[in-house]
Design an enzyme around this catalytic site. Sequence first.
Site, PDB file in Angstrom:
ATOM      1  N   LYS A  14      43.007  31.881 -20.849  1.00  0.00           N
ATOM      2  CA  LYS A  14      41.976  30.908 -21.213  1.00  0.00           C
ATOM      3  C   LYS A  14      41.158  30.458 -20.004  1.00  0.00           C
ATOM      4  CE  LYS A  14      44.920  27.930 -22.959  1.00  0.00           C
ATOM      5  NZ  LYS A  14      46.243  28.583 -22.853  1.00  0.00           N
ATOM      6  N   ARG A  89      46.127  21.003 -28.786  1.00  0.00           N
ATOM      7  CA  ARG A  89      47.384  21.748 -28.747  1.00  0.00           C
ATOM      8  C   ARG A  89      48.352  21.298 -29.835  1.00  0.00           C
ATOM      9  NH1 ARG A  89      47.272  23.420 -22.961  1.00  0.00           N
ATOM     10  NH2 ARG A  89      49.055  24.720 -22.546  1.00  0.00           N
TER      11      ARG A  89
HETATM   12  P1  ADP Z   1      48.893  26.927 -19.649  1.00  0.00           P
HETATM   13  O1  ADP Z   1      47.887  27.245 -20.723  1.00  0.00           O
HETATM   14  O2  ADP Z   1      48.905  27.905 -18.547  1.00  0.00           O
HETATM   15  O3  ADP Z   1      50.255  26.596 -20.177  1.00  0.00           O
HETATM   16  P2  ADP Z   1      47.562  24.407 -18.958  1.00  0.00           P
HETATM   17  O4  ADP Z   1      47.015  24.353 -17.597  1.00  0.00           O
HETATM   18  O5  ADP Z   1      46.611  24.459 -20.106  1.00  0.00           O
HETATM   19  O6  ADP Z   1      48.532  25.638 -18.934  1.00  0.00           O
HETATM   20  O7  ADP Z   1      48.551  23.174 -19.220  1.00  0.00           O
HETATM   21  C1  ADP Z   1      49.642  22.915 -18.383  1.00  0.00           C
HETATM   22  C2  ADP Z   1      50.553  21.865 -19.000  1.00  0.00           C
HETATM   23  O8  ADP Z   1      49.808  20.643 -19.199  1.00  0.00           O
HETATM   24  C3  ADP Z   1      51.084  22.205 -20.399  1.00  0.00           C
HETATM   25  O9  ADP Z   1      52.276  22.976 -20.330  1.00  0.00           O
HETATM   26  C4  ADP Z   1      51.343  20.788 -20.957  1.00  0.00           C
HETATM   27  O10 ADP Z   1      52.534  20.235 -20.449  1.00  0.00           O
HETATM   28  C5  ADP Z   1      50.199  19.982 -20.403  1.00  0.00           C
HETATM   29  N1  ADP Z   1      49.054  19.949 -21.334  1.00  0.00           N
HETATM   30  C6  ADP Z   1      47.854  20.555 -21.152  1.00  0.00           C
HETATM   31  N2  ADP Z   1      47.050  20.338 -22.205  1.00  0.00           N
HETATM   32  C7  ADP Z   1      47.776  19.597 -23.091  1.00  0.00           C
HETATM   33  C8  ADP Z   1      47.528  19.064 -24.391  1.00  0.00           C
HETATM   34  N3  ADP Z   1      46.370  19.262 -25.019  1.00  0.00           N
HETATM   35  N4  ADP Z   1      48.506  18.329 -24.990  1.00  0.00           N
HETATM   36  C9  ADP Z   1      49.676  18.113 -24.387  1.00  0.00           C
HETATM   37  N5  ADP Z   1      49.985  18.608 -23.167  1.00  0.00           N
HETATM   38  C10 ADP Z   1      49.061  19.331 -22.518  1.00  0.00           C
END
Ligand code: ADP
Length: 192
Positions: A14, A89
């Site tokens: 992404k 998410r």
């Molecule tokens: P990846 O897609 O590589 O897992 P991200 O950088 O999108 O990583 O997110 C890292 C962490 O941040 C997730 O594992 C979660 O703990 C938290 N996070 C990110 N976006 C959300 C969200 N929309 N709701 C809840 N937790 C989130």
Amino acid sequence: MITLILFGPPGGGKGTQAVNLVEKYGLLHISTGDLFRYEMKNDTPLGLEAKSYIEKGELVPDSVTIGMLKNKMDANKDVKGYILDGFPRTVPQAEALDELLASDGNEVTALIALEVDDEVLIERLQGRAATSGRADDADVNIIKNRIEVYKSQTSVVAEYYGKVEKTAYVNGVGSIAEVTNRLSDAIDTFLD
Ligand code: ADP
């Protein structure tokens, strides 16, 4: 106003693809993962709270995440549109997003979901741990938990938007440019 949700499992690509799509469509990239990492780096109260979940590969609670996203969108209303990466998410996050957009007479344009097999995800995340410096990439058990959380809590969001015919699935395996082209083709079917 265009609002694209770039969707997919951890390691799905992404973040990489968002950069290319932002350039092509002139949208503002909002990554909740990046926003959390910024808060954590600065040891803010929000960052400290988020850290306790992120380190375990769990989701940060909806109330915290939704509030942060709302602030970011409210501070950036004069844009052509958004490309959301890592949000929504959960279904409650999707409902909150729909409400937030509706209050300005807008709606989600499309959700584009990258599909990548688990083995490839694990390989990619372990591979990037050295350069990302992310604790949640360094431990295979945390990686596996993130993939499980994606399956149990997040993947339903694609079905949620699928019910209103806004979801498209794209093969996320291939060169970066190939995947960008597939995503663009999918996005263009939702634009006038
Ligand atoms: P990846 O897609 O590589 O897992 P991200 O950088 O999108 O990583 O997110 C890292 C962490 O941040 C997730 O594992 C979660 O703990 C938290 N996070 C990110 N976006 C959300 C969200 N929309 N709701 C809840 N937790 C989130």
